[in-house]
Design a protein around this motif. Structure first.
Motif, PDB file in Angstrom:
ATOM      1  N   UNK A 138       4.565  11.039  -1.138  1.00  0.00           N
ATOM      2  CA  UNK A 138       5.774  11.411  -0.525  1.00  0.00           C
ATOM      3  C   UNK A 138       6.712  10.060  -0.466  1.00  0.00           C
ATOM      4  N   UNK A 139       7.818   9.924  -0.976  1.00  0.00           N
ATOM      5  CA  UNK A 139       8.611   8.861  -1.085  1.00  0.00           C
ATOM      6  C   UNK A 139       9.200   8.697   0.317  1.00  0.00           C
ATOM      7  N   UNK A 140       9.305   9.747   0.913  1.00  0.00           N
ATOM      8  CA  UNK A 140       9.672   9.454   2.667  1.00  0.00           C
ATOM      9  C   UNK A 140       8.701   8.447   3.300  1.00  0.00           C
TER      10      UNK A 140
ATOM     11  N   UNK B 265       0.766  -1.220  -0.013  1.00  0.00           N
ATOM     12  CA  UNK B 265      -0.069  -0.029   0.147  1.00  0.00           C
ATOM     13  C   UNK B 265       0.814   1.316  -0.036  1.00  0.00           C
ATOM     14  N   UNK B 266       1.899   1.351   0.671  1.00  0.00           N
ATOM     15  CA  UNK B 266       2.809   2.368   0.786  1.00  0.00           C
ATOM     16  C   UNK B 266       3.505   2.477  -0.278  1.00  0.00           C
ATOM     17  N   UNK B 267       3.920   1.677  -1.253  1.00  0.00           N
ATOM     18  CA  UNK B 267       4.675   1.548  -2.354  1.00  0.00           C
ATOM     19  C   UNK B 267       3.703   2.211  -3.443  1.00  0.00           C
ATOM     20  N   UNK B 268       2.517   1.631  -3.315  1.00  0.00           N
ATOM     21  CA  UNK B 268       1.363   2.196  -4.359  1.00  0.00           C
ATOM     22  C   UNK B 268       1.179   3.542  -4.265  1.00  0.00           C
ATOM     23  N   UNK B 269       1.111   4.102  -2.988  1.00  0.00           N
ATOM     24  CA  UNK B 269       0.886   5.385  -2.635  1.00  0.00           C
ATOM     25  C   UNK B 269       1.781   6.242  -3.247  1.00  0.00           C
ATOM     26  N   UNK B 270       3.312   5.725  -3.363  1.00  0.00           N
ATOM     27  CA  UNK B 270       4.303   6.626  -3.737  1.00  0.00           C
ATOM     28  C   UNK B 270       4.106   6.557  -5.237  1.00  0.00           C
ATOM     29  N   UNK B 271       3.940   5.716  -5.827  1.00  0.00           N
ATOM     30  CA  UNK B 271       3.721   5.439  -7.434  1.00  0.00           C
ATOM     31  C   UNK B 271       2.558   6.578  -7.836  1.00  0.00           C
ATOM     32  N   UNK B 272       1.647   6.552  -7.000  1.00  0.00           N
ATOM     33  CA  UNK B 272       0.648   7.555  -7.442  1.00  0.00           C
ATOM     34  C   UNK B 272       0.721   9.161  -7.269  1.00  0.00           C
ATOM     35  N   UNK B 273       2.118   9.420  -6.677  1.00  0.00           N
ATOM     36  CA  UNK B 273       2.758  10.663  -6.462  1.00  0.00           C
ATOM     37  C   UNK B 273       2.870  11.038  -5.221  1.00  0.00           C
TER      38      UNK B 273
END
Length: 115
Positions: A23-25, A13-21
């Motif tokens: 925060x990479x942090x 879920x966290x990785x998908x969130x970053x892929x959708x724009x």
């Protein structure tokens, strides 16, 4: 300690969130290759589904807006101006119609049984 054999949903879920724009942090440390692959697969599946929905929405608008209007038309007026038989195609696109168009469609023809 080696890589986790299980895919952690929160990491995916966290990785998908970053892929959708996002925060990479927010990326958790130590994501496994399997988790990265699962996230990429989910992101691409969601992207393809969203594109398919947008394509269907565009098709619905093409059917609905067959002419230009001087004043913003009501849904009733738009449906009054439709060519005969278009309601069959609109019924197949019912799930992506705007709410007002769904209400007018259902009022005139009933909600499609496929919904």
């Amino acid at each position: 300690m080696g890589e986790h054999s299980e895919v952690r949903p929160d990491v995916v879920e966290a990785i998908v969130g970053v892929l959708k724009g996002g925060d990479a942090a927010a990326l958790p440390a130590g994501a496994t290759a399997a988790e990265k692959t699962a996230a990429k697969d989910r992101y691409l599946a969601e992207f393809a589904a969203e594109r398919g929905k947008r394509d269907r929405q565009a098709q619905a608008w093409e059917l609905l807006l067959t002419r230009s209007y001087d004043e913003p038309p009501t849904w009733q007026r738009i449906f009054d101006d439709l060519d005969a038989g278009v309601h069959t195609e609109l019924g197949e696109l019912y799930d992506v119609l705007p709410a007002g168009a769904q209400e007018e469609y259902a009022r005139r023809y009933g909600a499609p049984s496929t919904v």
